[in-house]
Design an enzyme around this catalytic site. Structure first.
Site, PDB file in Angstrom:
ATOM      1  N   HIS A   1       0.837  -1.201   0.000  1.00 46.79           N
ATOM      2  CA  HIS A   1       0.000   0.000   0.000  1.00 46.79           C
ATOM      3  C   HIS A   1       0.871   1.249   0.000  1.00 46.79           C
ATOM      4  CE1 HIS A   1       0.548   0.989   4.357  1.00 46.79           C
ATOM      5  NE2 HIS A   1       0.653  -0.321   4.502  1.00 46.79           N
TER       6      HIS A   1
ATOM      7  N   ASP B   1      -0.352   4.462   0.946  1.00 49.80           N
ATOM      8  CA  ASP B   1      -0.723   5.509   1.903  1.00 49.80           C
ATOM      9  C   ASP B   1       0.100   5.362   3.181  1.00 49.80           C
ATOM     10  OD1 ASP B   1      -2.182   3.093   2.614  1.00 49.80           O
ATOM     11  OD2 ASP B   1      -3.313   4.316   4.037  1.00 49.80           O
TER      12      ASP B   1
ATOM     13  N   ASP C   1       6.362   1.976   6.107  1.00 49.90           N
ATOM     14  CA  ASP C   1       5.080   1.269   6.092  1.00 49.90           C
ATOM     15  C   ASP C   1       4.139   2.034   5.173  1.00 49.90           C
ATOM     16  OD1 ASP C   1       2.799  -0.165   6.671  1.00 49.90           O
ATOM     17  OD2 ASP C   1       2.551   0.631   8.690  1.00 49.90           O
TER      18      ASP C   1
ATOM     19  N   GLU D   1      -4.833   1.652   3.075  1.00 49.37           N
ATOM     20  CA  GLU D   1      -4.698   0.475   3.941  1.00 49.37           C
ATOM     21  C   GLU D   1      -4.650   0.870   5.399  1.00 49.37           C
ATOM     22  OE1 GLU D   1      -2.429  -2.677   6.223  1.00 49.37           O
ATOM     23  OE2 GLU D   1      -2.027  -0.529   5.936  1.00 49.37           O
ATOM     24  N   GLU D   2      -4.019   2.007   5.679  1.00 50.89           N
ATOM     25  CA  GLU D   2      -3.819   2.419   7.070  1.00 50.89           C
ATOM     26  C   GLU D   2      -5.127   2.776   7.780  1.00 50.89           C
ATOM     27  OE1 GLU D   2      -1.297   1.946   8.668  1.00 50.89           O
ATOM     28  OE2 GLU D   2       0.472   2.052   7.411  1.00 50.89           O
TER      29      GLU D   2
ATOM     30  N   HIS E   1       4.559   4.313  12.201  1.00 42.60           N
ATOM     31  CA  HIS E   1       3.544   5.301  12.591  1.00 42.60           C
ATOM     32  C   HIS E   1       4.066   6.355  13.561  1.00 42.60           C
ATOM     33  CE1 HIS E   1       0.040   2.254  11.646  1.00 42.60           C
ATOM     34  NE2 HIS E   1       0.972   2.311  10.709  1.00 42.60           N
TER      35      HIS E   1
END
EC number: 3.4.11.4
Length: 415
Positions: free
Chosen positions: A78, A80, A141, A175-176, A384
């Site tokens: 992903h 995003d 990520d 996705e997040e 994150h």
């Protein structure tokens, strides 16, 4: 290695933070910036059937270069980044030949990445790390996963002596915020199985994840002048606090690991009249997962019953929404796809770390959509947040794993 560094930095410096409050797909217009860039790059390296739909889902094909039939397999990531921390104006820092000590991310703000707190750093002494500057997340990520997939496809195109079947590439938005698989066209993808490149440290190989639910509660109060409030005022904030106090105090993220589930209160906003609480429920075991949801329902039921006579209506509104399920149920019948990934790692002298995901990936939902999809390491750590980093050597190894999986799969089906 420099090629991977350059590619990765070109991705992470594009802001693609998603927005859970948005009703569009992708949830933020800026995700298109990287999506369109990826489309052009996939075409440039020589992939075929490169497409992007009206919701920014990207697919591309590397045709088979063998005569025998091989199942089409896919690799998914992903683009995003999490809304938990800013992804704007990412300024990556490169630490070469890491000495094993503290890394000053931002001298002015006194932000330090230290192995005393993040002990995983110790295993990367002597390697090249890419970190943040302490003011944003990094975006490994899952832009590390995208980097690895694009680089692996480029390598296979440049080395036709490596035999492989048809390989499909899929990149997703959002996705997040739990929507990465919402509009993924599994039928068009046309694969028998795939792998998400969305894990963390080198060696991770995962085919189990949480069952997940989101919970929204609204607590209603009654505002009365505090000097004359006896027997009349109901403080919604205190009601919310009473509910939270009923949750098992040791079943929270900061006190659980492995297969242990949890309740996680992740947002609270309120006033005397009305307070909103959000939490998530997670458990690998489906029966325990259902029991956790039932527990919340029972607590709310008792609170409503207690205040029914005084309030005249339910004092708490509850909404529980299932988000995704444990992909183990869909992968177990085709465990050979995990075996292939494990074999690829071993042939590359990578120790497989087979363990449950304490979270979810696109792969968990894709598995329930008919595309069994284990998860493989992408290399990053501390996702994150401002302490996020990725060892370049891990990205190189992940790229090699993709190539090796393609090679092993083709060989497995050779007559």
């Amino acid at each position: 290695m420099q090629h991977i560094i350059n590619r990765f930095i070109s991705y992470v410096t594009v802001d693609t933070e998603s927005d859970p409050e948005s009703t569009t797909t992708p949830s933020t217009a800026k995700q298109w910036d990287l999506a369109n860039k990826l489309v052009e790059e996939l075409k440039a390296i020589g992939l075929q059937d490169v497409s992007i739909d009206d919701k920014a889902y990207i697919q591309a094909t590397l045709p088979s270069n063998v005569e025998h039939e091989v199942p089409a397999i896919g690799f998914v990531s992903h683009f995003d980044t999490s809304p938990d921390f800013s992804g704007a104006n990412v300024k990556p820092q490169i630490v070469t030949n890491y000495d094993g000590g503290d890394i000053v991310l931002n001298k002015d703000l006194n932000i330090i990445l230290s192995p005393k707190y993040f002990d995983d750093l110790k295993q990367y002494k002597g390697q090249t790390l890419i970190t943040t500057d302490g003011t944003t997340l990094l975006g490994a990520d899952d832009k590390a996963g995208i980097t690895e997939i694009v680089t692996a496809m480029e390598y296979l195109i440049q080395h036709p002596e490596i035999k492989h079947g048809t390989i499909k590439v899929g990149f997703t938005p959002d996705e997040e915020i739990g929507r990465g698989a919402d509009f993924f066209d599994v039928e068009k993808f046309g694969c028998e199985w795939a792998y998400t490149m969305d894990g963390s440290q080198i060696g991770e190989l995962e085919y189990e994840n949480f069952n997940a639910a989101g919970v929204k509660l609204t607590f209603k109060g009654k505002s009365v002048h505090p000097g004359y409030a006896k027997g009349k005022m109901i403080n919604s904030m205190l009601l919310a606090n009473k509910f939270i106090s009923k949750l098992p105090k040791d079943e929270v993220p900061e006190k659980t690991s492995g297969y242990e589930g949890f309740f996680h209160v992740n947002d609270i906003q309120g006033s005397l009249e009305e307070t909103h609480v959000q939490l998530i429920i997670r458990d690998h075991n489906l029966k325990k997962f259902e029991k956790r949801k039932k527990f919340v329902e029972e607590v709310v039921k008792k609170m409503n019953k207690k205040y029914a006579r005084k309030f005249g209506e339910d004092i708490v509104d509850l909404k529980i929404t299932d988000q995704y399920y444990n992909m183990k149920e869909k992968v177990k019948p085709v465990m050979f796809i995990v075996d292939i990934a494990e074999q690829a790692m071993k042939e590359l002298d990578i120790k497989p770390l087979i363990k449950p995901i304490r979270g979810g990936t696109d792969g968990s939902r894709l598995s329930y959509m008919g595309l069994p999809c284990p998860n493989i390491f992408a290399g990053g750590h501390n996702f994150h947040g401002k302490y996020e980093y990725v060892p370049v050597e891990s990205m190189v190894k992940a790229t090699e794993v993709i190539v090796k999986i393609a090679e092993i799969t083709a060989e497995r089906y050779k007559k």
